[in-house]
Write a protein that holds these residues in place. Structure first.
Motif, mmCIF file in Angstrom:
data_model
loop_
_atom_site.group_PDB
_atom_site.id
_atom_site.type_symbol
_atom_site.label_atom_id
_atom_site.label_comp_id
_atom_site.label_asym_id
_atom_site.label_seq_id
_atom_site.Cartn_x
_atom_site.Cartn_y
_atom_site.Cartn_z
ATOM 1 N N ARG A 136 1.281 -1.367 0.308
ATOM 2 C CA ARG A 136 0.454 0.438 0.116
ATOM 3 C C ARG A 136 0.808 1.464 0.169
ATOM 4 N N VAL A 137 0.533 2.156 -1.052
ATOM 5 C CA VAL A 137 1.850 3.395 -0.963
ATOM 6 C C VAL A 137 0.554 4.471 -0.637
ATOM 7 N N THR A 138 1.257 5.680 0.565
ATOM 8 C CA THR A 138 1.267 6.376 1.141
ATOM 9 C C THR A 138 1.528 7.835 1.134
ATOM 10 N N ALA A 139 1.475 8.899 -0.367
ATOM 11 C CA ALA A 139 1.550 9.773 -0.471
ATOM 12 C C ALA A 139 1.652 11.095 1.075
ATOM 13 N N VAL A 140 3.268 11.502 1.051
ATOM 14 C CA VAL A 140 3.326 12.354 2.611
ATOM 15 C C VAL A 140 3.937 14.008 1.654
ATOM 16 N N SER A 141 2.905 14.772 2.075
ATOM 17 C CA SER A 141 3.535 15.647 2.088
ATOM 18 C C SER A 141 3.713 17.135 3.131
ATOM 19 N N MET A 142 4.246 17.954 3.188
ATOM 20 C CA MET A 142 4.099 18.746 4.111
ATOM 21 C C MET A 142 3.907 20.085 3.565
ATOM 22 N N GLY A 143 2.977 21.313 3.500
ATOM 23 C CA GLY A 143 3.115 22.205 2.616
ATOM 24 C C GLY A 143 1.640 23.648 3.262
ATOM 25 N N PRO A 144 1.388 24.474 2.725
ATOM 26 C CA PRO A 144 0.457 24.458 2.952
ATOM 27 C C PRO A 144 -0.556 24.550 2.178
ATOM 28 N N PRO A 145 -2.121 24.397 3.020
ATOM 29 C CA PRO A 145 -3.717 23.650 2.495
ATOM 30 C C PRO A 145 -3.345 23.252 0.895
ATOM 31 N N ASN A 146 -2.714 24.250 -0.024
ATOM 32 C CA ASN A 146 -3.140 23.973 -1.649
ATOM 33 C C ASN A 146 -2.605 23.081 -2.000
ATOM 34 N N THR A 147 -1.352 22.210 -1.117
ATOM 35 C CA THR A 147 -0.422 20.459 -1.280
ATOM 36 C C THR A 147 -1.782 19.844 -1.881
ATOM 37 N N SER A 181 12.745 17.911 8.399
ATOM 38 C CA SER A 181 12.846 16.060 9.386
ATOM 39 C C SER A 181 11.872 16.030 9.287
ATOM 40 N N LYS A 182 12.443 16.842 11.066
ATOM 41 C CA LYS A 182 11.575 15.827 12.334
ATOM 42 C C LYS A 182 10.234 15.620 11.912
ATOM 43 N N ILE A 183 9.030 17.320 11.344
ATOM 44 C CA ILE A 183 8.116 17.161 11.719
ATOM 45 C C ILE A 183 7.484 16.163 10.759
ATOM 46 N N LEU A 184 7.568 15.346 9.767
ATOM 47 C CA LEU A 184 7.724 14.887 8.596
ATOM 48 C C LEU A 184 7.701 13.338 9.357
ATOM 49 N N ALA A 185 8.501 13.128 10.375
ATOM 50 C CA ALA A 185 9.078 11.502 11.452
ATOM 51 C C ALA A 185 8.320 11.500 11.484
ATOM 52 N N SER A 186 7.962 12.937 12.036
ATOM 53 C CA SER A 186 5.798 12.615 13.419
ATOM 54 C C SER A 186 5.098 12.430 12.793
ATOM 55 N N ALA A 187 4.932 12.347 11.399
ATOM 56 C CA ALA A 187 4.175 12.048 10.604
ATOM 57 C C ALA A 187 3.889 10.332 10.171
ATOM 58 N N ILE A 188 5.222 10.323 9.874
ATOM 59 C CA ILE A 188 5.031 8.917 9.432
ATOM 60 C C ILE A 188 4.477 8.372 11.049
ATOM 61 N N ASP A 216 17.440 21.541 -3.193
ATOM 62 C CA ASP A 216 18.707 21.648 -3.723
ATOM 63 C C ASP A 216 19.926 21.301 -2.858
ATOM 64 N N THR A 217 19.087 20.601 -1.388
ATOM 65 C CA THR A 217 20.425 20.201 -0.112
ATOM 66 C C THR A 217 20.500 18.852 -0.586
ATOM 67 N N GLY A 218 19.138 17.838 -0.568
ATOM 68 C CA GLY A 218 19.475 15.928 -0.329
ATOM 69 C C GLY A 218 19.045 15.565 1.295
ATOM 70 N N GLN A 219 18.954 16.949 1.602
ATOM 71 C CA GLN A 219 19.222 16.219 3.237
ATOM 72 C C GLN A 219 17.695 15.422 3.742
ATOM 73 N N VAL A 220 17.090 16.188 3.670
ATOM 74 C CA VAL A 220 15.447 15.856 4.396
ATOM 75 C C VAL A 220 14.834 14.208 4.269
#
Length: 267
Positions: free
Chosen positions: A55-66, A98-105, A124-128
């Protein structure tokens, strides 16, 4: 298998304009789209789901229009979309993001594999991706260009680092970031587009994640790095100079000086 795909909505970098005085990207100057590298991550997840029960779940952090980007992910094969959105998340750097996304996961529960693009075209950081893995305390492999084997316990991947290709075996749960060489993202089908239009996007706010983080971990408060200035280099135009037949000696001397300057004449 449960697969999480991290996606980000970014401005069209071919059309976006920059505010040179403020040193920032004018995100209102261009339409938004899914980060191109994240489409490769999504396609990787969908291909895995087509071959095994996943099962594939797409997760995104952003404003409501995301929400529109997440619905496009569903049109491209994801089973559901989750938007992590709160005004207090504004100004988050890569660590806070990254901390926010990890918490969401963690909030979503069990997962086996997290897939992200190698980087975003606006940062262009490749860090997240790797930072999310660290906050989840799981192994990760970056710059994956090929998945060669997968079983119920682990996966084997090709990781492209500098000029070398490394064959890595990584146990689940784990995270990988993928390059554009791994696949060619499919276009959404009409049937999936109709399905995506009716899909409900789950929204997670800061209060939903309080078990894993607090207000001091997000936004400007939770960001140890700050962007003070963005400099956009001026586009240099091609230059040329014409010498007449009477100026050959001058031309030769100038060429010799140029060659000396760039060390072409050095042995």
């Amino acid at each position: 298998m449960d697969i999480i795909v991290l996606v980000k909505q970014v401005p069209d970098m071919e059309k976006v304009k920059f505010d040179r005085e403020k040193g920032v990207v004018d995100r209102t100057s261009a339409s938004a789209e899914i980060n191109p590298f994240d489409l490769n991550a999504l396609e990787t997840a969908v291909q895995i789901a087509e071959n095994i029960d996943a099962r594939v779940t797409a997760v995104s952090m952003g404003p409501p229009n995301t929400e529109s980007a997440l619905k496009e992910c569903i049109a491209r094969g994801a089973h559901e979309g989750v938007l992590v959105s709160d005004r207090k998340f504004g100004g988050s750097d890569t660590k806070a993001t990254s901390k926010i996304l990890a918490s969401a996961i963690k909030k979503l529960g069990a997962y086996d594999l997290v897939i992200a693009g190698e980087k975003t075209v606006d940062g262009d950081t490749g860090q997240v991706g790797p930072e999310v893995a660290e906050f989840l305390n799981i192994p990760h492999a970056s710059y994956v260009s090929k998945i060669t084997e997968m079983n119920k316990d682990s996966m084997e991947v090709h990781s492209e680092i500098w000029e070398g290709t490394y064959l890595k075996s990584i146990k689940f749960p784990c995270l990988i970031t993928v390059t554009k060489d791994i696949n060619h993202p499919r276009l959404p089908s009409f049937k999936n587009k109709m399905k995506a239009r009716k899909a409900e996007i789950k929204i997670l706010k800061l209060e939903d994640l309080e078990e894993f983080l607090n207000e001091d971990n997000v936004g400007f408060k939770g960001s140890p790095t700050k962007v003070k200035k963005i400099e956009i280099p001026q586009i240099e135009k091609r230059q040329g100079k014409i010498y007449r037949e009477s100026d050959t000696v001058e031309a030769e001397n100038e060429l010799i000086n140029i060659f000396k300057k760039i060390k072409v004449l050095e042995v």
